[in-house]
Design an enzyme around this catalytic site. Structure first.
Site, PDB file in Angstrom:
ATOM      1  N   LYS A 195      29.460  25.946  -6.012  1.00  0.00           N
ATOM      2  CA  LYS A 195      29.078  24.580  -5.621  1.00  0.00           C
ATOM      3  C   LYS A 195      28.307  23.926  -6.761  1.00  0.00           C
ATOM      4  O   LYS A 195      27.865  24.608  -7.691  1.00  0.00           O
ATOM      5  CB  LYS A 195      28.227  24.635  -4.352  1.00  0.00           C
ATOM      6  CG  LYS A 195      26.921  25.412  -4.502  1.00  0.00           C
ATOM      7  CD  LYS A 195      26.269  25.685  -3.146  1.00  0.00           C
ATOM      8  CE  LYS A 195      25.012  26.510  -3.297  1.00  0.00           C
ATOM      9  NZ  LYS A 195      24.481  26.952  -1.996  1.00  0.00           N
ATOM     10  N   ARG A 234      19.203  25.402   9.785  1.00  0.00           N
ATOM     11  CA  ARG A 234      19.887  24.325   9.051  1.00  0.00           C
ATOM     12  C   ARG A 234      21.117  23.904   9.853  1.00  0.00           C
ATOM     13  O   ARG A 234      21.029  23.019  10.679  1.00  0.00           O
ATOM     14  CB  ARG A 234      20.251  24.844   7.650  1.00  0.00           C
ATOM     15  CG  ARG A 234      20.667  23.778   6.685  1.00  0.00           C
ATOM     16  CD  ARG A 234      20.673  24.259   5.241  1.00  0.00           C
ATOM     17  NE  ARG A 234      21.643  25.303   4.963  1.00  0.00           N
ATOM     18  CZ  ARG A 234      21.814  25.846   3.754  1.00  0.00           C
ATOM     19  NH1 ARG A 234      21.073  25.449   2.737  1.00  0.00           N
ATOM     20  NH2 ARG A 234      22.704  26.785   3.564  1.00  0.00           N
ATOM     21  N   HIS A 268      23.307  32.474   7.170  1.00  0.00           N
ATOM     22  CA  HIS A 268      22.615  32.327   5.879  1.00  0.00           C
ATOM     23  C   HIS A 268      21.166  32.774   6.051  1.00  0.00           C
ATOM     24  O   HIS A 268      20.532  32.469   7.054  1.00  0.00           O
ATOM     25  CB  HIS A 268      22.688  30.876   5.413  1.00  0.00           C
ATOM     26  CG  HIS A 268      22.330  30.691   3.969  1.00  0.00           C
ATOM     27  ND1 HIS A 268      22.856  31.473   2.959  1.00  0.00           N
ATOM     28  CD2 HIS A 268      21.511  29.804   3.360  1.00  0.00           C
ATOM     29  CE1 HIS A 268      22.355  31.068   1.793  1.00  0.00           C
ATOM     30  NE2 HIS A 268      21.536  30.063   2.004  1.00  0.00           N
ATOM     31  N   ARG A 321      28.258  36.549  -0.966  1.00  0.00           N
ATOM     32  CA  ARG A 321      28.360  35.173  -1.478  1.00  0.00           C
ATOM     33  C   ARG A 321      27.338  34.890  -2.586  1.00  0.00           C
ATOM     34  O   ARG A 321      26.505  34.016  -2.462  1.00  0.00           O
ATOM     35  CB  ARG A 321      28.085  34.164  -0.355  1.00  0.00           C
ATOM     36  CG  ARG A 321      28.887  34.270   0.901  1.00  0.00           C
ATOM     37  CD  ARG A 321      28.649  33.040   1.789  1.00  0.00           C
ATOM     38  NE  ARG A 321      27.256  32.829   2.132  1.00  0.00           N
ATOM     39  CZ  ARG A 321      26.680  33.266   3.246  1.00  0.00           C
ATOM     40  NH1 ARG A 321      27.358  33.924   4.145  1.00  0.00           N
ATOM     41  NH2 ARG A 321      25.401  33.023   3.467  1.00  0.00           N
ATOM     42  N   TYR A 360       6.004   5.985 -24.668  1.00  0.00           N
ATOM     43  CA  TYR A 360       5.555   5.033 -23.639  1.00  0.00           C
ATOM     44  C   TYR A 360       4.140   5.351 -23.187  1.00  0.00           C
ATOM     45  O   TYR A 360       3.796   6.519 -22.965  1.00  0.00           O
ATOM     46  CB  TYR A 360       6.458   5.130 -22.412  1.00  0.00           C
ATOM     47  CG  TYR A 360       7.836   4.532 -22.593  1.00  0.00           C
ATOM     48  CD1 TYR A 360       7.996   3.171 -22.882  1.00  0.00           C
ATOM     49  CD2 TYR A 360       8.970   5.326 -22.456  1.00  0.00           C
ATOM     50  CE1 TYR A 360       9.260   2.626 -23.025  1.00  0.00           C
ATOM     51  CE2 TYR A 360      10.237   4.779 -22.597  1.00  0.00           C
ATOM     52  CZ  TYR A 360      10.377   3.425 -22.885  1.00  0.00           C
ATOM     53  OH  TYR A 360      11.628   2.900 -23.024  1.00  0.00           O
ATOM     54  N   CYS A 411      11.273  10.427 -22.606  1.00  0.00           N
ATOM     55  CA  CYS A 411      11.955   9.164 -22.278  1.00  0.00           C
ATOM     56  C   CYS A 411      13.293   9.479 -21.597  1.00  0.00           C
ATOM     57  O   CYS A 411      13.673  10.638 -21.475  1.00  0.00           O
ATOM     58  CB  CYS A 411      12.239   8.353 -23.539  1.00  0.00           C
ATOM     59  SG  CYS A 411      10.823   8.074 -24.604  1.00  0.00           S
ATOM     60  N   ASP A 449      16.316   8.960 -22.753  1.00  0.00           N
ATOM     61  CA  ASP A 449      17.323   9.486 -23.687  1.00  0.00           C
ATOM     62  C   ASP A 449      16.735  10.163 -24.917  1.00  0.00           C
ATOM     63  O   ASP A 449      17.490  10.625 -25.770  1.00  0.00           O
ATOM     64  CB  ASP A 449      18.223   8.349 -24.198  1.00  0.00           C
ATOM     65  CG  ASP A 449      18.588   7.383 -23.111  1.00  0.00           C
ATOM     66  OD1 ASP A 449      19.237   7.818 -22.149  1.00  0.00           O
ATOM     67  OD2 ASP A 449      18.189   6.201 -23.203  1.00  0.00           O
TER      68      ASP A 449
HETATM   69  C1  LIG Z   1      24.161  28.323  -2.066  1.00  0.00           C
HETATM   70  C2  LIG Z   1      24.566  29.302  -1.071  1.00  0.00           C
HETATM   71  C3  LIG Z   1      24.796  30.648  -1.435  1.00  0.00           C
HETATM   72  C4  LIG Z   1      24.481  31.197  -2.802  1.00  0.00           C
HETATM   73  O1  LIG Z   1      23.090  31.325  -2.934  1.00  0.00           O
HETATM   74  P1  LIG Z   1      22.450  32.070  -4.197  1.00  0.00           P
HETATM   75  O2  LIG Z   1      21.025  32.228  -3.833  1.00  0.00           O
HETATM   76  O3  LIG Z   1      22.637  31.157  -5.362  1.00  0.00           O
HETATM   77  O4  LIG Z   1      23.151  33.343  -4.367  1.00  0.00           O
HETATM   78  C5  LIG Z   1      25.316  31.477  -0.463  1.00  0.00           C
HETATM   79  N1  LIG Z   1      25.567  31.047   0.783  1.00  0.00           N
HETATM   80  C6  LIG Z   1      25.337  29.773   1.176  1.00  0.00           C
HETATM   81  C7  LIG Z   1      25.638  29.360   2.568  1.00  0.00           C
HETATM   82  C8  LIG Z   1      24.811  28.863   0.264  1.00  0.00           C
HETATM   83  O5  LIG Z   1      24.567  27.607   0.664  1.00  0.00           O
END
Ligand SMILES: *Cc1c(COP(=O)(O)O)cnc(C)c1O
Length: 371
Positions: A36, A134, A162, A218, A262, A309, A311
């Protein structure tokens, strides 16, 4: 396209391969890398291409646009969206063969209708909220999943959750979350709803919670070579994949009393040699690094002076011998014996390494290296 401005992020694909091998040392489960946010700023298409060569078949992204980008580049990839997709976009999921996470019955109904319309079977993974708070089915999970499993043209391939605290040394909350998933899974099995794939492990759980590995892991952050554990290094095997670099665009010496940037927040109290860098907060060098952040030049740390800044950024190079316009500057990464890590930048900006990586913006070209 020509890189007119000497600012770039270097992506080391052999480090990515190395990290994948390191992850295989932690688990025998299938690995679904999370790519992602353009693979945490590394470039999702290149990262997927590299990991595909390592034999990975399944990848996770956060939403449909990200999934479609992968689908256009990799027609045969198994792609899963691990975030919400609105019911009205169900036809995209079905047509492009993308696995959504489902956490509301209405989503599943819309998807089922789309699948019937296109005469396809829609694969889904059910998301359970076991304590992240969540998204995910919660108190009516069993009833809702039972309903979903009976919808036409729907195949419940996976069920997952998660973890909120897998990076902590204390794993009791993780255990509580896993137990909840296990109990629901058993109850579903007993009711004749058999789901072949369970998953829960993000990067820290891959490293320190084998009970969470199930059929699929994951990992995100560890693929990119950063350590996610709260109490610091437990693995010396990871190699950061990304470094962030630029070249000095201007040099001058200022007198005592002269100011930089600045708001005149830096005023010299002696002769100061100032280098100007052609990048700023619009590139992901955070403004919190003003007057105190550091970069590497010729293997040495130098201090940012004045406000960063949009840039451009100025640094004090008084101590750097033979410094010259065009010298390479390392904002994140290694130069000789010195290294600035994403964790160091995160600590200085009161955030986490994840946000530092994702914060390197689109206008910074990614340069891929493979040695
Ligand atoms: C982002 C995410 C992960 C990966 O998390 P890491 O801590 O980067 O390994 C796994 N599962 C879900 C649902 C996530 O949103």
């Amino acid at each position: 396209m020509t890189n007119f401005r000497p600012v770039w992020a270097e992506i080391n694909l052999s480090a990515l391969r190395h990290n994948f091998q390191a992850i295989k040392g932690y688990t025998k489960s299938e690995i679904m890398p999370i790519v992602k946010a353009d693979a945490y700023g590394h470039g999702a298409v290149q990262v997927v291409r590299t990991l595909k060569e390592e034999g990975i078949k399944r990848f996770g992204v956060a939403f449909l646009e990200e999934a479609l980008e992968l689908r256009y580049n990799f027609p045969d990839l198994i792609i899963m969206v691990i975030g919400p997709t609105l019911p009205e976009f169900s036809e995209f999921l079905v047509k492009e063969d993308i696995i959504p996470e489902i956490f509301q019955v209405e989503q599943a109904i819309a998807l089922s209708e789309a699948a019937v319309k296109f005469k396809r079977i829609a694969k889904i993974h059910i998301k359970i909220d076991t304590g992240m708070g969540r998204i995910g089915f919660r108190e009516t999970a069993f009833e809702d999943i039972t309903k979903i499993a009976s919808l036409p043209n729907i195949y419940v391939e996976g069920i997952y959750t998660h973890l909120a605290t897998a990076d902590w040394p204390d794993l009791s909350y993780v255990q509580k979350q896993l137990t909840q998933l296990d109990e629901l899974y058993e109850r579903l099995c007993s009711a004749g709803i058999e789901i072949p794939i369970r998953h829960a492990a993000n990067s820290p759980a891959v490293m320190q919670v084998p009970a969470s590995h199930y059929e699929i892991c994951r990992p995100g952050l560890i693929m990119y070579g950063l350590n996610p554990l709260e109490d610091g290094p437990r693995d010396v095997m990871l190699e950061p994949v990304l470094s962030f670099k630029a070249r000095i665009s201007h040099l001058k010496t200022i007198n005592s009393g002269d100011s930089v940037g600045y708001g005149r927040s830096f005023i010299a109290d002696h002769l100061v040699k100032v280098a100007t860098l052609p990048l700023g907060y619009a590139d992901g060098l955070r403004r919190t690094m003003s007057n105190g952040g550091e970069v590497l030049i010729r293997g040495q740390r130098v201090r940012i002076i004045g406000k960063v800044c949009m840039d451009q950024t100025m640094v004090d190079v008084t101590e750097i011998e033979n410094v010259a316009i065009g010298d390479e500057v390392t904002i994140l990464g290694r130069d000789g014996d010195e290294e600035i890590t994403a964790q160091e930048l995160a600590n200085k900006s009161d955030t986490i390494s994840y946000e530092i990586l994702c914060g390197i913006t689109k206008r910074v070209p990614r340069i891929y290296k493979d040695n």
